[in-house]
Design an enzyme around this catalytic site. Structure first.
Site, PDB file in Angstrom:
ATOM      1  N   LYS A 149       0.806  -1.109   0.012  1.00 43.46           N
ATOM      2  CA  LYS A 149      -0.036   0.159   0.134  1.00 43.46           C
ATOM      3  C   LYS A 149       0.938   1.316  -0.009  1.00 43.46           C
ATOM      4  O   LYS A 149       2.059   1.260   0.128  1.00 43.46           O
ATOM      5  CB  LYS A 149      -0.930  -0.136   1.216  1.00 43.46           C
ATOM      6  CG  LYS A 149      -1.880  -1.260   1.321  1.00 43.46           C
ATOM      7  CD  LYS A 149      -2.709  -1.210   2.585  1.00 43.46           C
ATOM      8  CE  LYS A 149      -3.675  -2.283   2.793  1.00 43.46           C
ATOM      9  NZ  LYS A 149      -4.404  -2.266   3.485  1.00 43.46           N
ATOM     10  N   TYR A 172     -12.035  -2.898  -3.186  1.00 43.64           N
ATOM     11  CA  TYR A 172     -12.558  -2.856  -1.959  1.00 43.64           C
ATOM     12  C   TYR A 172     -14.066  -2.740  -2.135  1.00 43.64           C
ATOM     13  O   TYR A 172     -14.608  -2.305  -1.055  1.00 43.64           O
ATOM     14  CB  TYR A 172     -12.082  -1.813  -1.160  1.00 43.64           C
ATOM     15  CG  TYR A 172     -10.469  -1.976  -0.414  1.00 43.64           C
ATOM     16  CD1 TYR A 172     -10.332  -3.150   0.191  1.00 43.64           C
ATOM     17  CD2 TYR A 172      -9.522  -0.963  -0.701  1.00 43.64           C
ATOM     18  CE1 TYR A 172      -9.104  -3.506   0.745  1.00 43.64           C
ATOM     19  CE2 TYR A 172      -8.231  -1.273  -0.247  1.00 43.64           C
ATOM     20  CZ  TYR A 172      -7.968  -2.302   0.541  1.00 43.64           C
ATOM     21  OH  TYR A 172      -6.808  -2.820   1.151  1.00 43.64           O
ATOM     22  N   ASN A 227      -1.624  -0.140   7.414  1.00 46.69           N
ATOM     23  CA  ASN A 227      -0.970  -1.523   7.924  1.00 46.69           C
ATOM     24  C   ASN A 227      -0.238  -2.127   6.437  1.00 46.69           C
ATOM     25  O   ASN A 227      -0.199  -3.277   6.423  1.00 46.69           O
ATOM     26  CB  ASN A 227      -2.137  -2.573   8.266  1.00 46.69           C
ATOM     27  CG  ASN A 227      -3.426  -2.662   7.150  1.00 46.69           C
ATOM     28  OD1 ASN A 227      -3.161  -1.998   6.249  1.00 46.69           O
ATOM     29  ND2 ASN A 227      -4.285  -3.176   7.523  1.00 46.69           N
ATOM     30  N   HIS A 278      -1.803  -5.434   1.401  1.00 43.63           N
ATOM     31  CA  HIS A 278      -3.059  -6.074   1.336  1.00 43.63           C
ATOM     32  C   HIS A 278      -2.638  -7.609   0.967  1.00 43.63           C
ATOM     33  O   HIS A 278      -1.798  -7.837   0.121  1.00 43.63           O
ATOM     34  CB  HIS A 278      -4.002  -5.296   0.172  1.00 43.63           C
ATOM     35  CG  HIS A 278      -4.778  -6.356  -0.426  1.00 43.63           C
ATOM     36  ND1 HIS A 278      -6.215  -6.456   0.178  1.00 43.63           N
ATOM     37  CD2 HIS A 278      -4.750  -7.270  -1.581  1.00 43.63           C
ATOM     38  CE1 HIS A 278      -6.641  -7.493  -0.371  1.00 43.63           C
ATOM     39  NE2 HIS A 278      -5.812  -7.858  -1.530  1.00 43.63           N
ATOM     40  N   GLU A 304      -9.293 -10.621  -7.619  1.00 43.69           N
ATOM     41  CA  GLU A 304      -8.424  -9.577  -7.493  1.00 43.69           C
ATOM     42  C   GLU A 304      -7.244  -9.510  -8.488  1.00 43.69           C
ATOM     43  O   GLU A 304      -6.999  -8.670  -9.299  1.00 43.69           O
ATOM     44  CB  GLU A 304      -7.759  -9.365  -6.034  1.00 43.69           C
ATOM     45  CG  GLU A 304      -8.853  -9.045  -5.303  1.00 43.69           C
ATOM     46  CD  GLU A 304      -8.064  -9.227  -3.669  1.00 43.69           C
ATOM     47  OE1 GLU A 304      -9.151  -8.923  -2.703  1.00 43.69           O
ATOM     48  OE2 GLU A 304      -7.130  -9.634  -3.313  1.00 43.69           O
TER      49      GLU A 304
HETATM   50  P1  RTP Z   1      -6.617  -5.607   3.287  1.00 43.04           P
HETATM   51  O1  RTP Z   1      -7.990  -6.259   2.558  1.00 43.04           O
HETATM   52  O2  RTP Z   1      -6.092  -4.486   2.984  1.00 43.04           O
HETATM   53  O3  RTP Z   1      -5.648  -6.967   2.940  1.00 43.04           O
HETATM   54  O4  RTP Z   1      -7.160  -5.761   4.692  1.00 43.04           O
HETATM   55  P2  RTP Z   1      -7.907  -6.900   5.653  1.00 43.04           P
HETATM   56  O5  RTP Z   1      -8.204  -8.030   4.833  1.00 43.04           O
HETATM   57  O6  RTP Z   1      -6.878  -7.212   6.652  1.00 43.04           O
HETATM   58  O7  RTP Z   1      -9.017  -6.129   6.242  1.00 43.04           O
HETATM   59  P3  RTP Z   1     -10.384  -5.541   5.535  1.00 43.04           P
HETATM   60  O8  RTP Z   1     -11.444  -5.892   6.388  1.00 43.04           O
HETATM   61  O9  RTP Z   1     -10.353  -5.984   4.344  1.00 43.04           O
HETATM   62  O10 RTP Z   1     -10.155  -4.019   5.373  1.00 43.04           O
HETATM   63  C1  RTP Z   1      -9.472  -3.373   4.480  1.00 43.04           C
HETATM   64  C2  RTP Z   1      -8.598  -2.376   5.014  1.00 43.04           C
HETATM   65  O11 RTP Z   1      -9.387  -1.279   5.608  1.00 43.04           O
HETATM   66  C3  RTP Z   1      -8.701  -0.738   6.747  1.00 43.04           C
HETATM   67  N1  RTP Z   1      -9.908  -0.878   7.795  1.00 43.04           N
HETATM   68  N2  RTP Z   1      -9.810   0.083   8.702  1.00 43.04           N
HETATM   69  N3  RTP Z   1     -10.883   1.657  10.825  1.00 43.04           N
HETATM   70  C4  RTP Z   1     -11.033   0.517  10.774  1.00 43.04           C
HETATM   71  O12 RTP Z   1     -11.937  -0.103  11.409  1.00 43.04           O
HETATM   72  C5  RTP Z   1     -10.842  -0.290   9.646  1.00 43.04           C
HETATM   73  N4  RTP Z   1     -11.232  -1.724   9.281  1.00 43.04           N
HETATM   74  C6  RTP Z   1     -10.422  -1.813   8.064  1.00 43.04           C
HETATM   75  C7  RTP Z   1      -7.493  -1.464   7.047  1.00 43.04           C
HETATM   76  O13 RTP Z   1      -6.574  -0.714   6.585  1.00 43.04           O
HETATM   77  C8  RTP Z   1      -7.700  -2.850   6.477  1.00 43.04           C
HETATM   78  O14 RTP Z   1      -6.573  -3.295   5.840  1.00 43.04           O
HETATM   79 MG    MG Z   2      -9.476  -7.343   2.978  1.00 41.51          MG
END
Ligand code: RTP
Ligand code: MG
Length: 151
Positions: A11, A51, A114, A117, A128
């Site tokens: 990212k 997303y 973070n 991805h 994706e």
């Molecule tokens: P990613 O898709 O980016 O790999 O992350 P992930 O699966 O671990 O988490 P996801 O639920 O898909 O969320 C995508 C990205 O959104 C941001 N996020 N912010 N503020 C919040 O509560 C929150 N929750 C998620 C994070 O940057 C996350 O990686």
């Molecule tokens: Mg995710």
């Protein structure tokens, strides 16, 4: 041999902090095979598609805006269990809950920064990969070390 593939994307925060090499190195030294990589400035439209499942979440607009602030490094990695193992290598979504030794556990602090991805299922990985890469950008090759990685 499996051809499971995952979509890994460094990212804007990972790129700006100079962590691309560290992240790529972990997938490479694990034994996964790189199938594609490109460095690009993504549009908010492409990121909204990426997303899309999160479009109802309150953090969605901020997430898409942030993801478009800088270039990202898009990759496809292949190998046995690449999706689930890739997620384990990343750690939890919230770096505070990520164990040391994981990418997020070692390199970052805040959930909104973070750095990397990873696809969360084989189905989303395939979606994706098709979203970010043209079929001809996926390289067909055999690393000579394969026989030393798989029995
Ligand atoms: P990613 O898709 O980016 O790999 O992350 P992930 O699966 O671990 O988490 P996801 O639920 O898909 O969320 C995508 C990205 O959104 C941001 N996020 N912010 N503020 C919040 O509560 C929150 N929750 C998620 C994070 O940057 C996350 O990686
Ligand atoms: Mg995710």
């Amino acid at each position: 041999m499996t051809t499971e593939r995952t979509y890994i994307m460094i990212k804007p925060d990972g790129v700006q902090r100079g962590l691309m090499g560290d992240i790529i190195k972990r997938f490479e030294q694990k034994g996964f095979k790189m199938v594609a990589m490109k460095f690009m400035q993504p549009s908010e439209k492409l990121l909204s598609e990426h997303y899309a499942d999160l479009s109802k979440k309150p953090f969605f607009p901020g997430l898409v805006k942030f993801m478009a602030t800088s270039p990202v490094c898009c990759m496809v990695w292949e190998g046995q269990g690449a999706v689930a193992t890739g997620r384990q290598m990343l750690g939890e979504t919230d770096p505070a809950k990520s164990k040391p030794g994981t990418i997020r556990g070692d390199f970052c602090i805040h959930i909104g920064r973070n750095i990397c991805h990873g696809s969360d299922s084989v189905e989303s990985a395939n979606k994706e990969i098709a979203l970010w890469f043209k079929p001809e950008e996926l390289v067909d090759w055999t690393p000579t070390e394969q026989q030393w990685i798989y029995e």
